[in-house]
Motif scaffolding. Sequence first.
Motif, PDB file in Angstrom:
ATOM      1  N   ASP A  62       0.854  -1.176   0.000  1.00 39.04           N
ATOM      2  CA  ASP A  62       0.000   0.000   0.000  1.00 39.04           C
ATOM      3  C   ASP A  62       0.897   1.235   0.000  1.00 39.04           C
ATOM      4  O   ASP A  62       2.013   1.206   0.544  1.00 39.04           O
ATOM      5  N   ILE A  63       0.415   2.309  -0.614  1.00 35.47           N
ATOM      6  CA  ILE A  63       1.237   3.525  -0.692  1.00 35.47           C
ATOM      7  C   ILE A  63       1.665   3.976   0.706  1.00 35.47           C
ATOM      8  O   ILE A  63       2.789   4.458   0.897  1.00 35.47           O
ATOM      9  N   SER A  64       0.824   3.785   1.691  1.00 36.15           N
ATOM     10  CA  SER A  64       1.179   4.195   3.055  1.00 36.15           C
ATOM     11  C   SER A  64       2.312   3.343   3.635  1.00 36.15           C
ATOM     12  O   SER A  64       2.941   3.730   4.621  1.00 36.15           O
ATOM     13  N   GLU A  65       2.567   2.164   3.019  1.00 35.11           N
ATOM     14  CA  GLU A  65       3.616   1.275   3.509  1.00 35.11           C
ATOM     15  C   GLU A  65       4.920   1.413   2.725  1.00 35.11           C
ATOM     16  O   GLU A  65       5.932   0.791   3.069  1.00 35.11           O
ATOM     17  N   VAL A  66       4.910   2.219   1.668  1.00 35.88           N
ATOM     18  CA  VAL A  66       6.112   2.389   0.847  1.00 35.88           C
ATOM     19  C   VAL A  66       7.174   3.145   1.643  1.00 35.88           C
ATOM     20  O   VAL A  66       6.901   4.193   2.229  1.00 35.88           O
ATOM     21  N   ASP A  67       8.376   2.599   1.660  1.00 35.16           N
ATOM     22  CA  ASP A  67       9.471   3.248   2.390  1.00 35.16           C
ATOM     23  C   ASP A  67       9.914   4.515   1.662  1.00 35.16           C
ATOM     24  O   ASP A  67      10.061   4.514   0.437  1.00 35.16           O
ATOM     25  N   ILE A  68      10.134   5.576   2.427  1.00 33.56           N
ATOM     26  CA  ILE A  68      10.683   6.820   1.885  1.00 33.56           C
ATOM     27  C   ILE A  68      11.808   7.257   2.808  1.00 33.56           C
ATOM     28  O   ILE A  68      11.579   7.572   3.979  1.00 33.56           O
ATOM     29  N   GLU A  69      13.042   7.225   2.285  1.00 34.11           N
ATOM     30  CA  GLU A  69      14.214   7.544   3.096  1.00 34.11           C
ATOM     31  C   GLU A  69      14.803   8.885   2.638  1.00 34.11           C
ATOM     32  O   GLU A  69      15.015   9.098   1.439  1.00 34.11           O
ATOM     33  N   VAL A  70      15.048   9.769   3.570  1.00 33.77           N
ATOM     34  CA  VAL A  70      15.604  11.094   3.273  1.00 33.77           C
ATOM     35  C   VAL A  70      17.040  11.155   3.763  1.00 33.77           C
ATOM     36  O   VAL A  70      17.331  10.817   4.912  1.00 33.77           O
ATOM     37  N   THR A  71      17.940  11.560   2.887  1.00 34.69           N
ATOM     38  CA  THR A  71      19.350  11.707   3.274  1.00 34.69           C
ATOM     39  C   THR A  71      19.819  13.132   2.986  1.00 34.69           C
ATOM     40  O   THR A  71      19.238  13.843   2.161  1.00 34.69           O
ATOM     41  N   LEU A  72      20.904  13.513   3.660  1.00 31.78           N
ATOM     42  CA  LEU A  72      21.449  14.865   3.575  1.00 31.78           C
ATOM     43  C   LEU A  72      22.875  14.789   3.048  1.00 31.78           C
ATOM     44  O   LEU A  72      23.672  13.955   3.489  1.00 31.78           O
ATOM     45  N   LYS A  73      23.215  15.647   2.087  1.00 27.80           N
ATOM     46  CA  LYS A  73      24.566  15.628   1.522  1.00 27.80           C
ATOM     47  C   LYS A  73      25.592  16.081   2.548  1.00 27.80           C
ATOM     48  O   LYS A  73      26.620  15.432   2.756  1.00 27.80           O
ATOM     49  N   ASP A  74      25.346  17.204   3.186  1.00 23.24           N
ATOM     50  CA  ASP A  74      26.246  17.721   4.215  1.00 23.24           C
ATOM     51  C   ASP A  74      25.440  18.000   5.474  1.00 23.24           C
ATOM     52  O   ASP A  74      24.437  18.722   5.439  1.00 23.24           O
ATOM     53  N   SER A  75      25.877  17.445   6.588  1.00 23.96           N
ATOM     54  CA  SER A  75      25.139  17.598   7.845  1.00 23.96           C
ATOM     55  C   SER A  75      25.463  18.936   8.507  1.00 23.96           C
ATOM     56  O   SER A  75      26.599  19.200   8.900  1.00 23.96           O
ATOM     57  N   THR A  76      24.440  19.796   8.559  1.00 28.31           N
ATOM     58  CA  THR A  76      24.536  21.072   9.273  1.00 28.31           C
ATOM     59  C   THR A  76      23.257  21.237  10.078  1.00 28.31           C
ATOM     60  O   THR A  76      22.278  20.516   9.856  1.00 28.31           O
ATOM     61  N   ASP A  77      23.256  22.179  11.005  1.00 23.30           N
ATOM     62  CA  ASP A  77      22.047  22.400  11.801  1.00 23.30           C
ATOM     63  C   ASP A  77      20.875  22.768  10.902  1.00 23.30           C
ATOM     64  O   ASP A  77      19.746  22.282  11.076  1.00 23.30           O
ATOM     65  N   GLU A  78      21.136  23.641   9.943  1.00 26.51           N
ATOM     66  CA  GLU A  78      20.073  24.076   9.031  1.00 26.51           C
ATOM     67  C   GLU A  78      19.628  22.908   8.144  1.00 26.51           C
ATOM     68  O   GLU A  78      18.438  22.720   7.883  1.00 26.51           O
ATOM     69  N   GLY A  79      20.608  22.116   7.699  1.00 28.20           N
ATOM     70  CA  GLY A  79      20.294  20.969   6.866  1.00 28.20           C
ATOM     71  C   GLY A  79      19.465  19.934   7.612  1.00 28.20           C
ATOM     72  O   GLY A  79      18.526  19.344   7.050  1.00 28.20           O
ATOM     73  N   GLU A  80      19.782  19.691   8.870  1.00 22.74           N
ATOM     74  CA  GLU A  80      19.024  18.730   9.673  1.00 22.74           C
ATOM     75  C   GLU A  80      17.573  19.176   9.854  1.00 22.74           C
ATOM     76  O   GLU A  80      16.660  18.350   9.906  1.00 22.74           O
ATOM     77  N   LYS A  81      17.365  20.490   9.917  1.00 21.55           N
ATOM     78  CA  LYS A  81      16.000  21.008  10.033  1.00 21.55           C
ATOM     79  C   LYS A  81      15.194  20.696   8.772  1.00 21.55           C
ATOM     80  O   LYS A  81      14.034  20.263   8.850  1.00 21.55           O
ATOM     81  N   VAL A  82      15.841  20.890   7.602  1.00 21.07           N
ATOM     82  CA  VAL A  82      15.163  20.590   6.337  1.00 21.07           C
ATOM     83  C   VAL A  82      14.896  19.090   6.220  1.00 21.07           C
ATOM     84  O   VAL A  82      13.818  18.660   5.806  1.00 21.07           O
ATOM     85  N   LYS A  83      15.890  18.298   6.596  1.00 17.79           N
ATOM     86  CA  LYS A  83      15.738  16.843   6.527  1.00 17.79           C
ATOM     87  C   LYS A  83      14.577  16.371   7.404  1.00 17.79           C
ATOM     88  O   LYS A  83      13.785  15.512   7.004  1.00 17.79           O
ATOM     89  N   GLN A  84      14.469  16.930   8.602  1.00 16.29           N
ATOM     90  CA  GLN A  84      13.380  16.555   9.508  1.00 16.29           C
ATOM     91  C   GLN A  84      12.021  16.927   8.919  1.00 16.29           C
ATOM     92  O   GLN A  84      11.052  16.176   9.043  1.00 16.29           O
ATOM     93  N   PHE A  85      11.968  18.075   8.257  1.00 12.73           N
ATOM     94  CA  PHE A  85      10.720  18.496   7.609  1.00 12.73           C
ATOM     95  C   PHE A  85      10.326  17.501   6.513  1.00 12.73           C
ATOM     96  O   PHE A  85       9.165  17.080   6.409  1.00 12.73           O
ATOM     97  N   LEU A  86      11.299  17.110   5.688  1.00 15.43           N
ATOM     98  CA  LEU A  86      11.003  16.156   4.617  1.00 15.43           C
ATOM     99  C   LEU A  86      10.637  14.786   5.178  1.00 15.43           C
ATOM    100  O   LEU A  86       9.805  14.077   4.619  1.00 15.43           O
ATOM    101  N   HIS A  87      11.273  14.441   6.300  1.00 17.42           N
ATOM    102  CA  HIS A  87      11.008  13.140   6.908  1.00 17.42           C
ATOM    103  C   HIS A  87       9.585  13.062   7.474  1.00 17.42           C
ATOM    104  O   HIS A  87       8.999  11.971   7.521  1.00 17.42           O
ATOM    105  N   THR A  88       9.031  14.180   7.863  1.00 18.35           N
ATOM    106  CA  THR A  88       7.681  14.176   8.449  1.00 18.35           C
ATOM    107  C   THR A  88       6.640  14.633   7.418  1.00 18.35           C
ATOM    108  O   THR A  88       5.964  13.815   6.798  1.00 18.35           O
ATOM    109  N   LYS A  89       6.555  15.929   7.203  1.00 12.89           N
ATOM    110  CA  LYS A  89       5.537  16.475   6.297  1.00 12.89           C
ATOM    111  C   LYS A  89       5.840  16.156   4.824  1.00 12.89           C
ATOM    112  O   LYS A  89       4.926  15.948   4.032  1.00 12.89           O
ATOM    113  N   GLY A  90       7.118  16.129   4.473  1.00 17.42           N
ATOM    114  CA  GLY A  90       7.473  15.897   3.076  1.00 17.42           C
ATOM    115  C   GLY A  90       7.058  14.525   2.558  1.00 17.42           C
ATOM    116  O   GLY A  90       6.698  14.369   1.388  1.00 17.42           O
ATOM    117  N   LYS A  91       7.092  13.518   3.429  1.00 11.52           N
ATOM    118  CA  LYS A  91       6.716  12.165   3.011  1.00 11.52           C
ATOM    119  C   LYS A  91       5.270  12.111   2.520  1.00 11.52           C
ATOM    120  O   LYS A  91       4.945  11.381   1.574  1.00 11.52           O
TER     121      LYS A  91
END
Length: 340
Positions: free
Chosen positions: A113-142
């Motif tokens: 089911d689409i709700s069961e499809v894995d969606i993995e978000v990765t970051l090219k360079d880990s920064t505080d600002e980058g981690e904030k964007v990654k967290q957004f994509l990991h939650t709302k972005g999915k």
Amino acid sequence: MAKWGEGDPRWIVEERPDATNVNNWHWTEKNACAWSQEKLKELFINFKIEGEGVLCKITEMEKCEGEAVANNRKGKLIFFYEWNIVLKWISDGNSSKDIEGKINIPNLSEENDISEVDIEVTLKDSTDEGEKVKQFLHTKGKDAIREKLKKYVSSLKEEFTKGMILPKKDNDKEKENISNITSGFNIKMQMNAAMTPTNNNKTANCKISTTTIKQNVKFQCRADEFYNVLSSIEMVQAFTKNPVKLEPKKNGQFELFGGNIHGEFIEITPTKIIQKWRCKQWPSEHFSDVTIDICEKNDHTEVNLTQSGVPVSEELSTKENWDRYYWDAIKRTFGFGYFM
């Protein structure tokens, strides 16, 4: 199903002036690979995901590997798709350097089911600002990504399959009987069995045009390992992804893919397997003869298939099914790989 060699009113040409797949009774398959790749690019390239003070844009589809097909069987649409997708995304940061990363979708298939499809978000360079964007994509972005995946599946079923269900004489009645079935091979085989009426008529007095299929396949394994794959109940169930009946001995019976493939072992040794083999939708009581020779080489095992007595009308689909549901499935399941 009508007796082999006799007329069937479902095949009467008058129903369609072009005599093409009358009443949608034949199995037809349409390759959706190229269409799917373009559709997924259309849905994702330049797609923007915005919220919580973050704006991300997907810039590239780095990988889109897999396959998709649509089948029409007796007026029912059956879909098979399996994709591994990698998307690149970018977000404007407060610093001079943009924030970049990837979205990996490894298991988009009709089995999930689409709700069961894995969606993995990765970051090219880990920064505080980058981690904030990654967290957004990991939650709302999915959620936004899954909506696009739903759109792809919907388009595959409605847009791509236009013309696969051909109009017949009573077109309104046809529409009432057509349904979309999302299914892999296992359910497709079960559906075949359910839709094929019992036919006790003999074919002894009917001449059937047959042909012989020959295939040569290489596997990265030992000969005894390949023999075990075809003679062990657990291993056969693993690559067919379905319960099986298997009696690996002379005169032993076998049933695979929901009983759609069945027959009897004539001979079974670590180097040669001979079977009486038939597909359930073939003419009643008509069997082919299958010989599988297993030969170990220096760096691989060579398998030679000879199948005689295949109805001419089933030659192409039988070849494709050996490749897809036996050889490729065995390589994927047990890691025997493709010999290069």
